[in-house]
Every structure is written in structure tokens, then in C-alpha cells.
Design a protein around this motif. Structure first.
Motif, PDB file in Angstrom:
ATOM      1  N   TYR A   1      46.848  43.392  30.210  1.00 44.22           N
ATOM      2  CA  TYR A   1      45.634  43.965  30.782  1.00 44.22           C
ATOM      3  C   TYR A   1      45.800  44.170  32.284  1.00 44.22           C
ATOM      4  O   TYR A   1      46.573  43.470  32.935  1.00 44.22           O
ATOM      5  N   GLU A   2      45.053  45.140  32.822  1.00 43.79           N
ATOM      6  CA  GLU A   2      45.009  45.398  34.250  1.00 43.79           C
ATOM      7  C   GLU A   2      43.559  45.337  34.714  1.00 43.79           C
ATOM      8  O   GLU A   2      42.652  45.717  33.970  1.00 43.79           O
ATOM      9  N   VAL A   3      43.361  44.898  35.957  1.00 42.07           N
ATOM     10  CA  VAL A   3      42.023  44.877  36.535  1.00 42.07           C
ATOM     11  C   VAL A   3      41.640  46.313  36.890  1.00 42.07           C
ATOM     12  O   VAL A   3      42.377  47.003  37.591  1.00 42.07           O
ATOM     13  N   ILE A   4      40.478  46.752  36.374  1.00 47.07           N
ATOM     14  CA  ILE A   4      40.002  48.109  36.671  1.00 47.07           C
ATOM     15  C   ILE A   4      38.705  48.085  37.470  1.00 47.07           C
ATOM     16  O   ILE A   4      38.202  49.131  37.874  1.00 47.07           O
ATOM     17  N   GLY A   5      38.151  46.890  37.704  1.00 45.64           N
ATOM     18  CA  GLY A   5      36.921  46.800  38.477  1.00 45.64           C
ATOM     19  C   GLY A   5      36.501  45.358  38.675  1.00 45.64           C
ATOM     20  O   GLY A   5      37.061  44.441  38.066  1.00 45.64           O
ATOM     21  N   ARG A   6      35.521  45.162  39.552  1.00 48.00           N
ATOM     22  CA  ARG A   6      35.031  43.818  39.857  1.00 48.00           C
ATOM     23  C   ARG A   6      33.575  43.924  40.255  1.00 48.00           C
ATOM     24  O   ARG A   6      33.188  44.819  41.010  1.00 48.00           O
ATOM     25  N   ASP A   7      32.766  43.015  39.742  1.00 47.50           N
ATOM     26  CA  ASP A   7      31.370  42.896  40.144  1.00 47.50           C
ATOM     27  C   ASP A   7      31.175  41.552  40.825  1.00 47.50           C
ATOM     28  O   ASP A   7      31.709  40.537  40.367  1.00 47.50           O
ATOM     29  N   GLU A   8      30.434  41.544  41.924  1.00 49.31           N
ATOM     30  CA  GLU A   8      30.158  40.298  42.658  1.00 49.31           C
ATOM     31  C   GLU A   8      29.295  39.336  41.844  1.00 49.31           C
ATOM     32  O   GLU A   8      29.414  38.130  41.974  1.00 49.31           O
ATOM     33  N   LEU A   9      28.407  39.897  41.010  1.00 47.04           N
ATOM     34  CA  LEU A   9      27.457  39.089  40.251  1.00 47.04           C
ATOM     35  C   LEU A   9      27.742  39.194  38.764  1.00 47.04           C
ATOM     36  O   LEU A   9      28.213  40.231  38.284  1.00 47.04           O
ATOM     37  N   ASP A  10      27.435  38.130  38.036  1.00 50.55           N
ATOM     38  CA  ASP A  10      27.574  38.189  36.583  1.00 50.55           C
ATOM     39  C   ASP A  10      26.396  38.980  36.003  1.00 50.55           C
ATOM     40  O   ASP A  10      25.485  39.370  36.733  1.00 50.55           O
ATOM     41  N   PRO A  11      26.397  39.250  34.690  1.00 47.54           N
ATOM     42  CA  PRO A  11      25.307  40.045  34.110  1.00 47.54           C
ATOM     43  C   PRO A  11      23.913  39.455  34.305  1.00 47.54           C
ATOM     44  O   PRO A  11      22.920  40.171  34.245  1.00 47.54           O
ATOM     45  N   SER A  12      23.833  38.150  34.562  1.00 51.02           N
ATOM     46  CA  SER A  12      22.539  37.508  34.806  1.00 51.02           C
ATOM     47  C   SER A  12      22.112  37.590  36.267  1.00 51.02           C
ATOM     48  O   SER A  12      21.059  37.079  36.635  1.00 51.02           O
TER      49      SER A  12
END
Length: 97
Positions: free
Chosen positions: A71-82
């Protein structure tokens, strides 16, 4: 939901899939190293055409496992879904781009 049982009939690992994502993959610590995680990822890709997974950035063991699986990292979010401050990495198999 998919389950692998060990030779004693005890659940050793499980995997949950959605329409387009590997949503959860868990292998009991004492059952790790038997190829269950790899078997699940291979099944998700080969049989279900699921190439994406999200992982908590702090879960270094899972992150390294998915990198090892290609797998490769394609993105990042600072916050989780909550909305909590637990960064989430979005990973994808490169062959599915």
C-alpha cells in the motif's frame, strides 16, 4: 465480515469490508505471524476488488503492515471520522490508481 479460526476453533483473525474499503482487520497478538493478515488482504484485493484502507497514524504496527503489503499513502486527515485529533492515513494499492 470474514473470520479465520485456528486449529482449536477459536477466532484468530477477522476482517470487515465495505463497498470499496477494507474497514477493519484484526489478528490476535498470539496469532500474528501465521499469514492471516496477508491472506485477508490478498482476498480483499483479488476476490473483492478492494484496494483502499484507512489507518490511524499512531498505529505504527498496522501502518508498517500495510506498507509491507504494497500500500501507498494517498492522503492524510488531521482528525478521525469522529472529529477527534487522531490523524488518519489513507492508503491504496498502487495497481488500482
Amino acid at each position: 465480515m470474514f473470520v479465520i479460526r485456528n486449529e482449536n476453533g477459536r477466532i484468530a483473525a477477522f476482517m470487515g469490508l465495505s463497498d470499496d474499503m477494507l474497514e477493519m482487520l484484526f489478528v490476535l497478538p498470539e496469532e500474528q505471524g501465521h499469514g492471516y493478515g496477508k491472506a485477508f488482504v490478498d482476498y480483499a484485493i483479488d476476490k473483492c476488488n478492494i484496494y483502499k484502507v484507512d489507518v490511524n497514524e499512531d498505529n505504527e504496527q498496522a501502518y508498517k503492515f500495510y506498507l509491507h503489503m504494497g500500500y501507498e499513502v494517498i492522503g492524510r486527515d488531521e482528525l478521525d471520522p469522529s472529529g477527534k485529533p487522531f490523524p488518519i492515513l489513507h492508503l491504496q494499492q498502487p495497481s488500482s490508481h
